[in-house]
Design an enzyme around this catalytic site. Structure first.
Site, short mmCIF file in Angstrom:
data_model
loop_
_atom_site.label_atom_id
_atom_site.label_comp_id
_atom_site.label_asym_id
_atom_site.label_seq_id
_atom_site.Cartn_x
_atom_site.Cartn_y
_atom_site.Cartn_z
N SER A 1 0.84 -1.20 0.00
CA SER A 1 0.00 0.00 0.00
C SER A 1 0.88 1.26 0.00
O SER A 1 1.75 1.41 -0.84
CB SER A 1 -0.96 -0.04 1.20
OG SER A 1 -2.03 0.85 1.02
N ASP B 1 -9.55 -5.95 -4.94
CA ASP B 1 -9.09 -4.89 -4.03
C ASP B 1 -10.07 -3.73 -4.06
O ASP B 1 -10.33 -3.16 -5.12
CB ASP B 1 -7.70 -4.45 -4.48
CG ASP B 1 -6.96 -3.63 -3.44
OD1 ASP B 1 -7.62 -2.84 -2.74
OD2 ASP B 1 -5.73 -3.75 -3.36
N HIS C 1 -7.18 -6.05 -0.47
CA HIS C 1 -6.01 -5.18 -0.38
C HIS C 1 -4.90 -5.78 0.49
O HIS C 1 -3.77 -5.30 0.47
CB HIS C 1 -6.43 -3.82 0.18
CG HIS C 1 -5.40 -2.74 0.03
ND1 HIS C 1 -4.83 -2.41 -1.19
CD2 HIS C 1 -4.80 -1.93 0.95
CE1 HIS C 1 -3.95 -1.43 -1.02
NE2 HIS C 1 -3.91 -1.13 0.26
#
Length: 344
Positions: free
Chosen positions: A169, A295, A323
């Site tokens: 991320s 995601d 995610h």
């Protein structure tokens, strides 16, 4: 014959035997996963208690202590097993795992265990103000400050060593920053559903699902004003239900529960900072991207756009992953990481 017994052929007996072995293996695997999860939950709770009791600044690392390495080699020899052959094809065995916004080293517990079982050397770091690092996240205003535990780690590894760097991320911005400043220490950089930004871009710009920066800055329910309500916001943290929808739509409930007691507010400054990335430093790094195809935080379309605009050396995809593939698809993630490590 009325005696309550049933005769079986050799084939049937073999089938039953193999089924019972499979059941036994799956049960053992389930018990091992339960133990691993309980350890992680216990660690998270202990970390929370520690952070309440102590002041100062620490950087939490999990994985690859010398005792773990010793136990690993002992377990191989005790079972008369050789170190996996794949290790012969892997030049860089040390993995440094960098979490995303709100997470900490704790989120990698499955990945650390799987890499160690394969004979590799994983280390998971807490970024500044994350996990049990006691830095106040409201005081972290730049990407350099946020990435300091990673930079300190890279500075201290021997000159002849390199690492495989994995960023999840917004942790992708941290590994981009590391590539720009310490490319000679990084064998490969792996962006895991991550912000693989281009020169002059902000990590926040990647998250189209959150709207424009201006809109986001007006959503006061997510923002934290560490210096007072009249001052600019210093951090952000989503409500629990929103976090579940954004990050954990395919993750096991046990891991979601772990995340709910472990996640912390994220500093706002680092994700609003434009990165300076040069062709002769960042541009020379070996980059790989792992896409997550279910995601909700960083949509597959956005991930596709990132790799199209800033092409890495290789792209891998995990079907059915939210995610957080380290929770939802740990085995698939592990296989890809090992595959990347073997690329010469």
């Amino acid at each position: 014959m009325g005696n309550g017994f049933t005769c079986m052929t050799k084939k049937e007996s073999k089938d039953v035997g193999s089924r019972s072995k499979r059941v036994g293996r799956s049960q053992r695997k389930l018990v091992a996963e339960e133990d691993l999860h309980l350890q992680a939950l216990s660690m998270a709770l202990q970390q929370h208690q520690l952070s309440q009791r102590f002041e100062g600044s620490t950087s939490r690392r999990i994985g690859s202590t010398s005792s773990r390495r010793r136990n690993l080699s002992e377990s191989f020899s005790a079972n008369n097993k050789k170190v996996p052959e794949i290790l012969e094809n892997i030049k860089t065995k040390k993995f440094v795992l960098i979490h995303g916004e709100g997470f900490g080293a704790w989120c990698w517990y499955k990945t650390v265990a799987l890499l160690e079982e394969a004979g590799l050397l994983p280390v998971a770091l807490d970024l500044a103000g994350s996990g049990i690092d006691l830095t106040d996240p409201n005081s972290v205003t730049t990407l350099a400050e946020y990435s300091k535990p990673l930079i300190d780690y890279l500075e201290n590894i021997p000159e002849d060593e390199k690492v495989v760097l994995v960023g999840h991320s917004i942790g992708g911005a941290c590994i981009s920053y590391a590539l720009e400043h310490y490319s000679e220490k990084i064998s490969k950089a792996v962006f895991l559903s991550a912000t693989m930004v281009t020169n002059g871009q902000r990590p926040f710009d990647v998250f189209h699902e959150l709207g424009s920066a201006e809109h986001f800055m007006q959503e006061s329910k997510f923002l934290i004003h560490g210096n007072g309500k009249e001052e600019p916001p210093t951090g952000f943290m989503f409500e629990k239900e929103m976090m579940k929808g954004l990050y954990f739509n395919q993750s096991p409930s046990k891991d979601v529960a772990l995340a709910m007691v472990s996640m912390r507010a994220s500093p706002l400054g680092p994700i609003m900072e434009k990165l300076s990335l040069s062709p002769d430093k960042y541009g020379t790094g070996r980059r790989f991207y792992i896409q997550t195809l279910d995601d909700h935080a960083l949509s597959p379309d956005v991930q596709e756009k990132l790799v199209r605009e800033n092409p890495p050396e290789g792209v891998f995809k995990i079907k059915g992953s939210d995610h957080c593939p380290f929770f939802s698809k740990p085995q698939s993630l592990h296989k890809i990481l090992v595959d990347i490590a073997q690329i010469s």
